[in-house]
Design a protein around this motif. Sequence first.
Motif, PDB file in Angstrom:
ATOM      1  N   UNK A  39      -9.141  29.688 -44.439  1.00  0.00           N
ATOM      2  CA  UNK A  39     -10.492  29.737 -43.894  1.00  0.00           C
ATOM      3  C   UNK A  39     -10.977  31.162 -43.719  1.00  0.00           C
ATOM      4  N   UNK A  40     -10.082  32.071 -43.330  1.00  0.00           N
ATOM      5  CA  UNK A  40     -10.460  33.477 -43.172  1.00  0.00           C
ATOM      6  C   UNK A  40     -10.862  34.086 -44.511  1.00  0.00           C
ATOM      7  N   UNK A  41     -10.124  33.765 -45.568  1.00  0.00           N
ATOM      8  CA  UNK A  41     -10.468  34.275 -46.897  1.00  0.00           C
ATOM      9  C   UNK A  41     -11.854  33.801 -47.310  1.00  0.00           C
ATOM     10  N   UNK A  42     -12.149  32.539 -47.081  1.00  0.00           N
ATOM     11  CA  UNK A  42     -13.454  32.007 -47.456  1.00  0.00           C
ATOM     12  C   UNK A  42     -14.563  32.595 -46.582  1.00  0.00           C
ATOM     13  N   UNK A  43     -14.275  32.817 -45.307  1.00  0.00           N
ATOM     14  CA  UNK A  43     -15.282  33.366 -44.403  1.00  0.00           C
ATOM     15  C   UNK A  43     -15.646  34.796 -44.801  1.00  0.00           C
ATOM     16  N   UNK A  49     -16.812  38.543 -40.858  1.00  0.00           N
ATOM     17  CA  UNK A  49     -15.776  39.505 -40.491  1.00  0.00           C
ATOM     18  C   UNK A  49     -14.398  38.863 -40.578  1.00  0.00           C
ATOM     19  N   UNK A  50     -13.421  39.638 -40.996  1.00  0.00           N
ATOM     20  CA  UNK A  50     -12.047  39.166 -40.986  1.00  0.00           C
ATOM     21  C   UNK A  50     -11.587  38.986 -39.551  1.00  0.00           C
ATOM     22  N   UNK A 261     -32.070  23.042 -47.864  1.00  0.00           N
ATOM     23  CA  UNK A 261     -31.404  23.260 -49.160  1.00  0.00           C
ATOM     24  C   UNK A 261     -30.836  24.667 -49.259  1.00  0.00           C
ATOM     25  N   UNK A 262     -29.944  24.858 -50.213  1.00  0.00           N
ATOM     26  CA  UNK A 262     -29.371  26.177 -50.435  1.00  0.00           C
ATOM     27  C   UNK A 262     -28.235  26.483 -49.488  1.00  0.00           C
ATOM     28  N   UNK A 263     -27.916  27.761 -49.394  1.00  0.00           N
ATOM     29  CA  UNK A 263     -26.795  28.228 -48.588  1.00  0.00           C
ATOM     30  C   UNK A 263     -27.239  29.366 -47.677  1.00  0.00           C
ATOM     31  N   UNK A 264     -26.597  29.501 -46.527  1.00  0.00           N
ATOM     32  CA  UNK A 264     -26.927  30.579 -45.599  1.00  0.00           C
ATOM     33  C   UNK A 264     -26.700  31.944 -46.253  1.00  0.00           C
ATOM     34  N   UNK A 265     -27.683  32.825 -46.113  1.00  0.00           N
ATOM     35  CA  UNK A 265     -27.518  34.174 -46.633  1.00  0.00           C
ATOM     36  C   UNK A 265     -26.717  35.044 -45.672  1.00  0.00           C
ATOM     37  N   UNK A 266     -26.853  34.788 -44.373  1.00  0.00           N
ATOM     38  CA  UNK A 266     -26.123  35.547 -43.364  1.00  0.00           C
ATOM     39  C   UNK A 266     -25.341  34.553 -42.497  1.00  0.00           C
ATOM     40  N   UNK A 267     -24.020  34.703 -42.481  1.00  0.00           N
ATOM     41  CA  UNK A 267     -23.199  33.802 -41.687  1.00  0.00           C
ATOM     42  C   UNK A 267     -22.719  34.453 -40.391  1.00  0.00           C
ATOM     43  N   UNK A 268     -22.690  35.777 -40.360  1.00  0.00           N
ATOM     44  CA  UNK A 268     -22.274  36.491 -39.152  1.00  0.00           C
ATOM     45  C   UNK A 268     -23.105  37.759 -39.011  1.00  0.00           C
ATOM     46  N   UNK A 269     -24.020  37.802 -38.058  1.00  0.00           N
ATOM     47  CA  UNK A 269     -24.901  38.962 -37.904  1.00  0.00           C
ATOM     48  C   UNK A 269     -24.115  40.266 -37.755  1.00  0.00           C
TER      49      UNK A 269
END
Length: 336
Positions: A39-43, A49-50, A261-269
């Motif tokens: 999950x960390x690799x995908x995130x 952030x790692x 639709x689509x995917x989030x452009x920003x997952x962690x500010x």
Amino acid sequence: MDLAYIPSPSTGVIDLGPIPLRGYAFCIIIGVFVAVWFGNKRWVARGGRSGTVADIAVWAVPFGLVGGRLYHVITDYQLYFSEGENWVDAFKIWQGGLGIWGAVALGAVGAWIGCRRRGIPLPAWADALAPGLAFAQACGRWGNWFNQELYGKATDLPWALKISEGPNRVAGTYHPTFLYESLWCVGAGLLVIWADRRFKLGHGRVFALYVAAYCAGRGWIEYMRVDEAHHILGLRLNVWTALIVFVLAVAYFVISAKVRPGREEIVEPGAAEEAAAAAEAGDAESVEGVETAKDAKDDAGKGSKGGGDAERADDPDDSATRKPAKNGTAEAAKNG
């Protein structure tokens, strides 16, 4: 005579001095590690952030374990609260008994708390974790093998699971439903990875696909099991649960695709800015290092050249040798 079968371990516990190593707990721990690592690799690949996945897992895992145990105890209460049973056994999680439905439900509550504290969207985090969670289930199911539990109907197939005589079980060879579910979870994880790469899923749809895929397999695998379970209209309780959760997962997938639709452009500010700043700092250090090495090389070259000239100018033997040669040549030219 059985020509081939999968043997069961003679014991699910190995005593390392005063410390008992339980196969069931070991499989659960491996599963948690796999889920967090993958999950960390995908995130990070999504722009996070790692370490964020692990930080939220600190909340999700304990909630999930409690939820899984509660679901098992509630749905199989007769094993702990009926006449002749010891209710204290309800707390002995190492003896087996975790319901994935309760684990995911209450684990999601813990994950929500962790995500709120980090200021990130829960659906995006769940999407990153989804395939790793499927692989974690594949690892965790081997804990049932150590405990000789959750097997299916009797069979003489070459991959039958041999069960020994014990409490609440009869010796024989049975369908290894733990193995079926483990392989199904691996397939579900690979399906989710492929679909996510192919269609760029987002906003929780990766997790919804994982849930739907798992439920599809859990339904027919559950139908093969022969352990005691509550039945509703002729079907085991977990079969009904799988059907209902499958419908909810598919509905969420379809509705989410239309609404968001689509995917989030920003997952962690802030994560993208930090990565860009780190990369820029790394490039600046690299340029500075190259320039420093070049200056050092130039200084070394100048020092070598200057040293050579000084050496030749201060060498009396060399001057004496060259001077007669020069005068001799001039004298020869004059006489000629």
